[in-house]
Design a protein around this motif. Structure first.
Motif, PDB file in Angstrom:
ATOM      1  N   ASP A  79       0.840  -1.214   0.000  1.00 17.91           N
ATOM      2  CA  ASP A  79       0.000   0.000   0.000  1.00 17.91           C
ATOM      3  C   ASP A  79       0.870   1.257   0.000  1.00 17.91           C
ATOM      4  O   ASP A  79       0.579   2.230  -0.699  1.00 17.91           O
ATOM      5  CB  ASP A  79      -0.903   0.037   1.248  1.00 17.91           C
ATOM      6  CG  ASP A  79      -2.086  -0.913   1.136  1.00 17.91           C
ATOM      7  OD1 ASP A  79      -2.243  -1.546   0.067  1.00 17.91           O
ATOM      8  OD2 ASP A  79      -2.843  -1.039   2.119  1.00 17.91           O
ATOM      9  N   ALA A  97       8.712   7.708  -9.317  1.00 20.06           N
ATOM     10  CA  ALA A  97       8.913   7.647  -7.864  1.00 20.06           C
ATOM     11  C   ALA A  97       8.536   6.258  -7.360  1.00 20.06           C
ATOM     12  O   ALA A  97       7.501   5.722  -7.729  1.00 20.06           O
ATOM     13  CB  ALA A  97       8.055   8.699  -7.168  1.00 20.06           C
ATOM     14  N   GLU A 125       2.384   1.722  -3.418  1.00 27.74           N
ATOM     15  CA  GLU A 125       1.372   2.188  -4.366  1.00 27.74           C
ATOM     16  C   GLU A 125       1.049   3.671  -4.122  1.00 27.74           C
ATOM     17  O   GLU A 125       0.853   4.438  -5.069  1.00 27.74           O
ATOM     18  CB  GLU A 125       0.109   1.323  -4.226  1.00 27.74           C
ATOM     19  CG  GLU A 125      -0.837   1.466  -5.395  1.00 27.74           C
ATOM     20  CD  GLU A 125      -2.088   0.592  -5.223  1.00 27.74           C
ATOM     21  OE1 GLU A 125      -1.991  -0.489  -4.604  1.00 27.74           O
ATOM     22  OE2 GLU A 125      -3.161   1.020  -5.696  1.00 27.74           O
ATOM     23  N   ALA A 126       0.991   4.047  -2.850  1.00 27.79           N
ATOM     24  CA  ALA A 126       0.706   5.456  -2.518  1.00 27.79           C
ATOM     25  C   ALA A 126       1.778   6.363  -3.121  1.00 27.79           C
ATOM     26  O   ALA A 126       1.479   7.405  -3.710  1.00 27.79           O
ATOM     27  CB  ALA A 126       0.642   5.643  -1.002  1.00 27.79           C
ATOM     28  N   ASN A 137       1.535   6.294  -7.063  1.00 28.59           N
ATOM     29  CA  ASN A 137       0.359   6.989  -7.598  1.00 28.59           C
ATOM     30  C   ASN A 137       0.391   8.485  -7.345  1.00 28.59           C
ATOM     31  O   ASN A 137      -0.225   9.253  -8.074  1.00 28.59           O
ATOM     32  CB  ASN A 137      -0.931   6.442  -6.956  1.00 28.59           C
ATOM     33  CG  ASN A 137      -1.252   5.052  -7.431  1.00 28.59           C
ATOM     34  OD1 ASN A 137      -0.598   4.539  -8.331  1.00 28.59           O
ATOM     35  ND2 ASN A 137      -2.250   4.436  -6.825  1.00 28.59           N
ATOM     36  N   SER A 138       1.072   8.891  -6.278  1.00 27.31           N
ATOM     37  CA  SER A 138       0.993  10.299  -5.888  1.00 27.31           C
ATOM     38  C   SER A 138       2.108  11.157  -6.472  1.00 27.31           C
ATOM     39  O   SER A 138       2.006  12.378  -6.464  1.00 27.31           O
ATOM     40  CB  SER A 138       1.029  10.438  -4.358  1.00 27.31           C
ATOM     41  OG  SER A 138       0.042   9.646  -3.752  1.00 27.31           O
ATOM     42  N   PHE A 139       3.186  10.521  -6.944  1.00 32.28           N
ATOM     43  CA  PHE A 139       4.314  11.310  -7.424  1.00 32.28           C
ATOM     44  C   PHE A 139       4.739  10.827  -8.812  1.00 32.28           C
ATOM     45  O   PHE A 139       4.588   9.651  -9.129  1.00 32.28           O
ATOM     46  CB  PHE A 139       5.486  11.222  -6.438  1.00 32.28           C
ATOM     47  CG  PHE A 139       5.097  11.703  -5.070  1.00 32.28           C
ATOM     48  CD1 PHE A 139       5.157  13.046  -4.747  1.00 32.28           C
ATOM     49  CD2 PHE A 139       4.615  10.810  -4.122  1.00 32.28           C
ATOM     50  CE1 PHE A 139       4.759  13.492  -3.494  1.00 32.28           C
ATOM     51  CE2 PHE A 139       4.214  11.253  -2.860  1.00 32.28           C
ATOM     52  CZ  PHE A 139       4.286  12.598  -2.550  1.00 32.28           C
ATOM     53  N   CYS A 140       5.295  11.760  -9.562  1.00 38.66           N
ATOM     54  CA  CYS A 140       5.628  11.437 -10.947  1.00 38.66           C
ATOM     55  C   CYS A 140       7.061  10.907 -11.056  1.00 38.66           C
ATOM     56  O   CYS A 140       7.706  10.583 -10.064  1.00 38.66           O
ATOM     57  CB  CYS A 140       5.486  12.683 -11.803  1.00 38.66           C
ATOM     58  SG  CYS A 140       6.809  13.865 -11.519  1.00 38.66           S
ATOM     59  N   CYS A 141       7.546  10.856 -12.285  1.00 37.63           N
ATOM     60  CA  CYS A 141       8.957  10.622 -12.592  1.00 37.63           C
ATOM     61  C   CYS A 141       9.477   9.310 -12.011  1.00 37.63           C
ATOM     62  O   CYS A 141      10.615   9.236 -11.537  1.00 37.63           O
ATOM     63  CB  CYS A 141       9.823  11.771 -12.093  1.00 37.63           C
ATOM     64  SG  CYS A 141       9.032  13.387 -12.190  1.00 37.63           S
TER      65      CYS A 141
END
Lengths: 511, 511
Positions: free
Chosen positions: B271, B284, B274-275, B278-282
């Protein structure tokens, strides 16, 4: 926040749902006299006033408030019907027609055996009115401040041109400041971080965390702008005061003393900057701004900072004075005059970007001064508290109306109790004194992109609900405090979702 | 955490301060039999075992625990003196000589008029023993894991060589895991972020915040290493089980079922990843690791992740099996064998750095297996709970001993109540059942570089103290729960500072 002297001013602040004409005390008559003095003729708007915006802002304000204020008259009619045949059907037809929603049948059906639970019906209706206005906000963007709006994009670009990559504003939790962003300062709500606190005393540690998140976002994905651009995080505190009744209707957290309110706000700003400068290397710092708002006229005064962020508590640029000085000028000339006045007020030479930004805010505020003159006779009739509900938790991006909501931004009742107690005290004066309950909307926003976050937001709502039920158990036992639990995925444009209420049938049975 | 069947196992877990020989139940005799089977001769240490470290680790463990365990026998002697002449002086001489601190005079002075408050004296003594060990920890770095130690610097550099810039470990809140970092895994305490949670179920949102802070630090000041180095944040969950009594002495949060404990820990890890993704680009992401600890032998089992971070719940590398397989090899050969076993256990080809890191941990754990064999007869005699106090709040960097502390890491009792309730339940079995109180140390660390942070930490202590007094009011009223309030500036090397206690004279008078 002004919760003092509630009894004394009760006639002026008839409470959230007072439906009919307000009975005026002698104090209020004086206010009325003052008001007509300052009332301009309708044609004399300031050249900088955005008449079109004022129209739709007023239409939104009156529509939403009307939906709350018609609850009591309609429920009075429902009460009259309670011993009639076919009462349930009649009541539902009436409220559907007048309020646009049905009442809870399990409450109505008890009318034959015991007096109707009007407190329950009142709370239910407030929650439905809130839900409708919240749904409408996310569906229609009535304030034209959503992320995709031209207004928001223009403002973001202005902000960057002025040298800032994030705007973070802390107004007081007081409902009379709830419209600070969208009305008083005319900032698109999506382009600003707002977190209200009693006395505008924001949490330094939490704000440092927000700063870190903002900087990380810029480093990682150029959020706001690139991390190497020489722009700053701008933190604004707005304290408030009352020009009509300064010693009673100012900020209660600071004893209605505007110089204390201003100096406490300034100290908190300096503490925040010192925390950033001491905790991070490489010249890390932030920009600061202190603004005072007159809750009677919505006119602002701005303590212009010098380039070194020093501000003077004793000198400010007053939007009301500028209004008068520039009202017969051409637009361009007026803007130049504002900019000149802003520069004159700084304790040392200010940054050009800061001057441009304050000039923009003051120009925006001129529209609001005319708004209050045009639609509220120059001075609000509800000089004191008249909030419709208490908003508790994290969220409420959709609440932007004066005296609609007393905010209690908190993660836990344990930490937020002082703010919440003030709200409950205000509502004892507004509602409980009239045998009406305190409607509390609990809200936890979450990120739908994080697994389990929705379930945790639901658990947070229930935890805070239980803590409220424990802290105010006597009010709850008497049906004088009801709660409405909502969550919202902040990564979506969807409206808030209701997940429970103290009026749910199962809970009502358990009473 | 194993709080179930406390009654049944009471004889084995005689509680925190049991001074004398433990009375053995028949179950315990079986354990004793098992223990001697596994006991190696003193000369047969594994070639990888660090005999020197084991010695000073044991000296530290026995010294600190002794300082707690002699409290009851000394207080028994004080109790016998209470009706003698010159009691106060005698009592103080005795405790100064035996325990190294004085007892509170205002409690002793009441002996002539009512029976001595032994519960108060016991709590006071536990708090003093804690304070002494805490002071010593920050003054002398007895575990050689401080920031400036060679051990910490070597480990940081190994961590980076393996591809990680931050190590974040969540053990269970259970006191039998409190030594996970410094003993079981032999990691210098300053080189790791530890935050214990019941069932090792860490808070995803808080961990995402920690990740953001870590990444920001790397971007801004090259903390850990430069942000553009291809290293990761490594999040470890350590679940636990009992090889001797698996169905009773495992993790109570997971019903003493080790497969449930492992799978819940793994899900939380997924989890978290995945957080982040899903929450950060590039691109992460983070690296994950799941480790099981046998609380009887301290032997670990590691669920080796493939390069895609996938882990199998059913396959692990067992330090105990490796110990046996490699005990007669040369050091280098043994290390090669460990590395080979680690690679064989991965569900898909693992990263080289991860293999090297796990090899290091397993090799470290071999020292601990010998530690338990040498100093605890191969199996701990306190298979169940035997904590000396509950630690509540944020901090406790200095607590690294098995069964010394039940951790309840929390910001508020409102949120942390489930964990804290478990701790109180454990101590009802350990202490209250013997008429002894529950000693609770409250701690809030703060950053001295942030203006007002110290005052806020003090306010946090008092808020949590009040919430505990409210939640456990019956225990408090009976003198069966006492609190000790401490704060610490995390930016300094200074020890924790005591700021109050439920045993303060003023509070005692108010009772």
């Amino acid at each position: 926040m002004a919760y003092r002297n509630l009894a004394k001013t009760a006639l002026r602040t008839l409470g959230p749902t007072a439906p009919s004409k307000r009975q005026l005390s002698s104090q209020a008559s004086q206010l009325e006299a003052k008001r007509s003095d300052s009332l301009p003729s309708m044609s004399s708007f300031h050249p900088l006033t955005d008449v079109t915006s004022n129209k739709y802002l007023y239409s939104y304000e009156s529509e939403v408030k009307e939906s709350f204020d018609q609850i009591v008259p309609v429920l009075k009619r429902v009460s009259e019907l309670q011993h009639e045949q076919n009462f349930v059907d009649h009541a539902q037809q009436l409220t559907m027609a007048e309020l646009g929603f049905a009442l809870p049948t399990h409450v109505l059906e008890k009318a034959w055996v015991r007096p109707l639970d009007m407190r329950g019906l009142f709370s239910w209706s407030v929650f439905q009115a809130y839900k409708k206005s919240s749904d409408n906000f996310f569906a229609c963007d009535p304030l034209k401040g959503g992320e995709q709006s031209i207004e928001a994009r223009d403002f973001e670009s202005l902000l960057q041109d002025c040298g800032f990559h994030l705007l973070d504003v802390t107004p007081c939790a007081d409902g009379r400041l709830a419209h600070s962003i969208a009305y008083v300062l005319r900032i698109p709500f999506s382009a600003v971080r707002r977190r209200s606190h009693a006395g505008a005393l924001f949490d330094v540690e939490q704000t440092v965390n927000r700063w870190v998140k903002t900087e990380h976002h810029r480093y990682r994905q150029g959020g706001g702008n690139n991390a190497h651009s020489p722009t700053s995080y701008l933190k604004i505190v707005t304290y408030h005061f009352s020009s009509v009744d300064p010693s009673h209707q100012g900020c209660a957290a600071h004893g209605s003393d505007d110089s204390v309110a201003a100096s406490a706000g300034l100290q908190r700003l300096y503490d925040f900057r010192e925390a950033i400068e001491n905790s991070f290397c490489c010249g890390a710092s932030v920009d600061l701004l202190l603004i005072g708002i007159d809750t009677d006229t919505d006119a602002i005064r701005v303590h212009v900072p010098g380039a070194d962020s020093s501000m003077s508590l004793d000198s400010w640029v007053s939007a009301l004075e500028i209004y008068e000085e520039t009202q017969f000028m051409e637009k361009e000339e007026a803007l130049k005059k504002i900019s000149q006045r802003v520069q004159e007020c700084a304790p040392s030479k200010p940054e050009t970007g800061m001057v441009a930004f304050i000039t923009h805010l003051v120009a925006n505020n001129i529209s609001q001064i005319d708004y209050v003159r045009q639609f509220h006779a120059g001075l609000y009739s509800d000089a004191g508290h008249a909030e419709r509900f208490i908003g508790v938790g994290i969220g409420f991006k959709e609440v932007h109306l004066r005296n609609l909501t007393y905010f209690s931004h908190l993660d836990t009742v344990e930490e937020g109790a002082p703010d919440l107690d003030v709200g409950v005290k205000i509502f004892k004066g507004l509602n409980v004194s009239r045998d009406l309950p305190i409607p509390v909307v609990i809200r936890f926003d979450y990120s739908g992109r994080v697994p389990g976050a929705k379930e945790r937001a639901i658990a947070d709502c229930r935890r805070v609900d239980a803590a409220i039920a424990m802290r105010y158990r006597e009010l709850v036992a008497d049906g004088l405090l009801h709660t409405f639990l909502t969550i919202r995925d902040r990564d979506q444009k969807a409206p808030a979702e209701a997940i429970g209420s103290s009026l749910d049938p199962s809970l009502q049975e358990a009473h």
